[in-house]
Write an enzyme that holds these catalytic residues in place. Sequence first.
Site, PDB file in Angstrom:
ATOM      1  CB  CYS A  89     -41.005   5.332  32.778  1.00  0.00           C
ATOM      2  SG  CYS A  89     -39.665   4.380  33.507  1.00  0.00           S
ATOM      3  CD  GLU A 101     -41.939   0.630  39.275  1.00  0.00           C
ATOM      4  OE1 GLU A 101     -41.756   1.842  39.030  1.00  0.00           O
ATOM      5  OE2 GLU A 101     -41.287   0.000  40.099  1.00  0.00           O
ATOM      6  CD  GLU A 137     -44.959   8.819  30.006  1.00  0.00           C
ATOM      7  OE1 GLU A 137     -46.067   8.261  30.033  1.00  0.00           O
ATOM      8  OE2 GLU A 137     -43.934   8.334  30.516  1.00  0.00           O
ATOM      9  N   GLY A 164     -46.718   0.468  33.222  1.00  0.00           N
ATOM     10  CA  GLY A 164     -47.389   1.002  32.039  1.00  0.00           C
ATOM     11  C   GLY A 164     -47.827   2.439  32.275  1.00  0.00           C
ATOM     12  CB  SER A 165     -50.066   4.574  30.352  1.00  0.00           C
ATOM     13  OG  SER A 165     -51.242   3.787  30.378  1.00  0.00           O
ATOM     14  CB  THR A 166     -50.492   7.724  34.678  1.00  0.00           C
ATOM     15  OG1 THR A 166     -49.120   7.797  35.086  1.00  0.00           O
ATOM     16  CG2 THR A 166     -51.374   8.287  35.780  1.00  0.00           C
ATOM     17  CD  GLU A 167     -55.865   6.272  29.152  1.00  0.00           C
ATOM     18  OE1 GLU A 167     -54.843   6.510  28.486  1.00  0.00           O
ATOM     19  OE2 GLU A 167     -56.960   5.970  28.653  1.00  0.00           O
ATOM     20  CB  ILE A 168     -53.455   1.280  31.695  1.00  0.00           C
ATOM     21  CG1 ILE A 168     -53.741   1.644  30.235  1.00  0.00           C
ATOM     22  CG2 ILE A 168     -53.821  -0.185  31.952  1.00  0.00           C
ATOM     23  CD1 ILE A 168     -55.170   1.413  29.768  1.00  0.00           C
ATOM     24  N   GLY A 169     -52.934   2.436  34.709  1.00  0.00           N
ATOM     25  CA  GLY A 169     -52.650   2.165  36.121  1.00  0.00           C
ATOM     26  C   GLY A 169     -53.829   2.553  37.009  1.00  0.00           C
ATOM     27  CE  LYS A 175     -51.181  -7.726  28.829  1.00  0.00           C
ATOM     28  NZ  LYS A 175     -50.434  -7.468  27.587  1.00  0.00           N
TER      29      LYS A 175
HETATM   30  P1  NAD Z   1     -50.050   0.878  28.545  1.00  0.00           P
HETATM   31  O1  NAD Z   1     -50.548   1.335  29.871  1.00  0.00           O
HETATM   32  O2  NAD Z   1     -50.843   1.166  27.354  1.00  0.00           O
HETATM   33  O3  NAD Z   1     -49.824  -0.709  28.561  1.00  0.00           O
HETATM   34  C1  NAD Z   1     -49.027  -1.343  29.545  1.00  0.00           C
HETATM   35  C2  NAD Z   1     -49.504  -2.774  29.708  1.00  0.00           C
HETATM   36  O4  NAD Z   1     -50.828  -2.757  30.209  1.00  0.00           O
HETATM   37  C3  NAD Z   1     -49.538  -3.589  28.411  1.00  0.00           C
HETATM   38  O5  NAD Z   1     -49.091  -4.899  28.675  1.00  0.00           O
HETATM   39  C4  NAD Z   1     -51.013  -3.584  28.067  1.00  0.00           C
HETATM   40  O6  NAD Z   1     -51.426  -4.700  27.316  1.00  0.00           O
HETATM   41  C5  NAD Z   1     -51.648  -3.618  29.445  1.00  0.00           C
HETATM   42  N1  NAD Z   1     -53.034  -3.148  29.520  1.00  0.00           N
HETATM   43  C6  NAD Z   1     -53.652  -2.253  28.722  1.00  0.00           C
HETATM   44  N2  NAD Z   1     -54.948  -2.120  29.088  1.00  0.00           N
HETATM   45  C7  NAD Z   1     -55.143  -2.938  30.155  1.00  0.00           C
HETATM   46  C8  NAD Z   1     -56.253  -3.240  30.983  1.00  0.00           C
HETATM   47  N3  NAD Z   1     -57.459  -2.693  30.791  1.00  0.00           N
HETATM   48  N4  NAD Z   1     -56.089  -4.110  31.994  1.00  0.00           N
HETATM   49  C9  NAD Z   1     -54.890  -4.691  32.213  1.00  0.00           C
HETATM   50  N5  NAD Z   1     -53.802  -4.456  31.454  1.00  0.00           N
HETATM   51  C10 NAD Z   1     -53.917  -3.585  30.437  1.00  0.00           C
HETATM   52  O7  NAD Z   1     -48.572   1.476  28.438  1.00  0.00           O
HETATM   53  P2  NAD Z   1     -47.539   1.299  27.246  1.00  0.00           P
HETATM   54  O8  NAD Z   1     -47.890   2.234  26.166  1.00  0.00           O
HETATM   55  O9  NAD Z   1     -47.371  -0.138  26.937  1.00  0.00           O
HETATM   56  O10 NAD Z   1     -46.178   1.748  27.957  1.00  0.00           O
HETATM   57  C11 NAD Z   1     -45.802   3.069  28.072  1.00  0.00           C
HETATM   58  C12 NAD Z   1     -46.055   3.581  29.467  1.00  0.00           C
HETATM   59  O11 NAD Z   1     -45.386   2.769  30.432  1.00  0.00           O
HETATM   60  C13 NAD Z   1     -45.515   4.976  29.670  1.00  0.00           C
HETATM   61  O12 NAD Z   1     -46.458   5.743  30.368  1.00  0.00           O
HETATM   62  C14 NAD Z   1     -44.266   4.739  30.521  1.00  0.00           C
HETATM   63  O13 NAD Z   1     -43.880   5.859  31.280  1.00  0.00           O
HETATM   64  C15 NAD Z   1     -44.698   3.594  31.360  1.00  0.00           C
HETATM   65  N6  NAD Z   1     -43.545   2.887  31.938  1.00  0.00           N
HETATM   66  C16 NAD Z   1     -43.267   3.051  33.270  1.00  0.00           C
HETATM   67  C17 NAD Z   1     -42.159   2.437  33.840  1.00  0.00           C
HETATM   68  C18 NAD Z   1     -41.822   2.629  35.304  1.00  0.00           C
HETATM   69  O14 NAD Z   1     -40.995   1.879  35.812  1.00  0.00           O
HETATM   70  N7  NAD Z   1     -42.405   3.597  35.992  1.00  0.00           N
HETATM   71  C19 NAD Z   1     -41.330   1.637  33.049  1.00  0.00           C
HETATM   72  C20 NAD Z   1     -41.647   1.476  31.693  1.00  0.00           C
HETATM   73  C21 NAD Z   1     -42.751   2.114  31.146  1.00  0.00           C
END
Ligand code: NAD
Length: 490
Positions: A284, A250, A385, A228-233, A175
């Site tokens: 990131c 990640e 961040e 993605g973000s730490t919050e969603i992670g 996704k």
């Molecule tokens: P995000 O966490 O908002 O979204 C990331 C993904 O998660 C998107 O595809 C989104 O649709 C999905 N998502 C959102 N809510 C969800 C849920 N409840 N369940 C499952 N999936 C869900 O992050 P973003 O704004 O898209 O990206 C920016 C973040 O990503 C930054 O914090 C950045 O540091 C991080 N990032 C990390 C790396 C790494 O390798 N460590 C690489 C790129 C980006």
Amino acid sequence: MKTQHELLIGGKWQTAVSGKRFQTRNPATGEVIAEVAEGDATDIDRAVAAARKALDGPWGRTDPSERGKYLRRMADLIRKNAEELALLDTRDCGKPITDTRTVDVPVAAEFFDYFAGLPDKICGSTVPVGDGFLNYTLREPVGVVGQITAWNFPILNAAIKLAPALACGNTLVLKPAEDTPLSALELGRLSQEAGLPDGVVNIVPGYGPTAGEALVRHPGVDKIAFTGSTEIGKHIMRVAADTVKHVTLELGGKSPNIVFPDADLDAAVAGALFGIFLNQGQVCCAGSRLFLHETIYDKFMEKLLAKAKSLRVGNPMDEKTQLGALVSAKQLKRVGDYVESGKAEGAKLEIGGARPKDSKLDKGCFFTPTVFTRVKRDMRIAREEIFGPVSCVMTFKDEDEAVSLANDTTYGLAAAVWTRDISRAHIMARRLKAGVLWINVTTHFSWATPYGGYKESGFGREMGLEAIGIYTQAKDVWVNLSREPNPWCN
Ligand code: NAD
């Protein structure tokens, strides 16, 4: 021209069962460039079933060396379609065309090439357990993998997910981020052209709380690989617990970039600018906290600000552009809000902090390179961040203070050190708490090296040979060599 896109499920392009679609925009112009089928739980269910069928069917029986050939074909096809893919990501994400042409797309191909060599080298082991038994391990795929990506490096984030998962024999449902789904869909099309069996690669764009969440909750998914973000992670980890899925994360960062007085200052200035302003700061591992030794502060800042002012913000399609548009109006607002918070908390805005004064850029999500000085470690701009082109400068007086300031964060993705003192360089490499350490360089990585976070920047390494550990699982096999029945029964 607006294009239409469907979901790739079980080798077929399908509309979402709900019939819904969402739009994706070019953030440099505001124009809608595509309408994409919006997957939700029902579509995820179909995609997971297709991935399971492929795993239990032809893909699960494919020889490892054959798997490698599919990946090699993917690499070749990415190169063959390089210009289209670069244009797609530049339009969808706002990033400079020079970056997508020279980094994002070619590096995505390299990921497939690297992992193409892996499948027939993934070995189990024999374990010396004594005379009575033979014991060996099989390294088996984890199974059906759910992959969720961020928007900042669309094709690269997708390639980093697909290549190791396929090399290790898994099937997958990806996704992509809702802001930038187009190049992932194109990778799906290339996976068909490469001849991958139906259902091995499924691409289901949609929103996080619907499609993403359904993937994490699905009992038929064995592993979630999330960027993605730490919050969603954190949320994903909690939800995945219900079905005890494998999880790799990640996540975000707030990486320190530390300059000692013995450093090559011109190189460190260039490294600091690249480290924070590449991809409009939406990286990131961006070196968003710049720590300067107090004795070089004035000289360094003079050079840094002069160069930062000359960076070219502009049309991402212009080959000379260094900073394109931020990904969305939402991201533009987020960066602007952080700048306001920095000013309100007493940091000094040296340059930037606003949209460019160029009427040609009015419709796009552009933001000027921004540098704050007099930043204190407890300010929001120093702790959270921002994910935009904002550098926060602080000073230190000795090695211990540099370490204390740099490690004073919940994140731990990367750290950089600039020094000519070889002992100091290696001592700092040990003392800094981060998954990636750069000495006299910033924002540098390779498909061959393990990349990932410490602390709240996540866990699991998807690059390099470490990827085998997260995309396979060990099965331990005991063989009884004794010719006698178990003596317990006597
Ligand atoms: P995000 O966490 O908002 O979204 C990331 C993904 O998660 C998107 O595809 C989104 O649709 C999905 N998502 C959102 N809510 C969800 C849920 N409840 N369940 C499952 N999936 C869900 O992050 P973003 O704004 O898209 O990206 C920016 C973040 O990503 C930054 O914090 C950045 O540091 C991080 N990032 C990390 C790396 C790494 O390798 N460590 C690489 C790129 C980006």
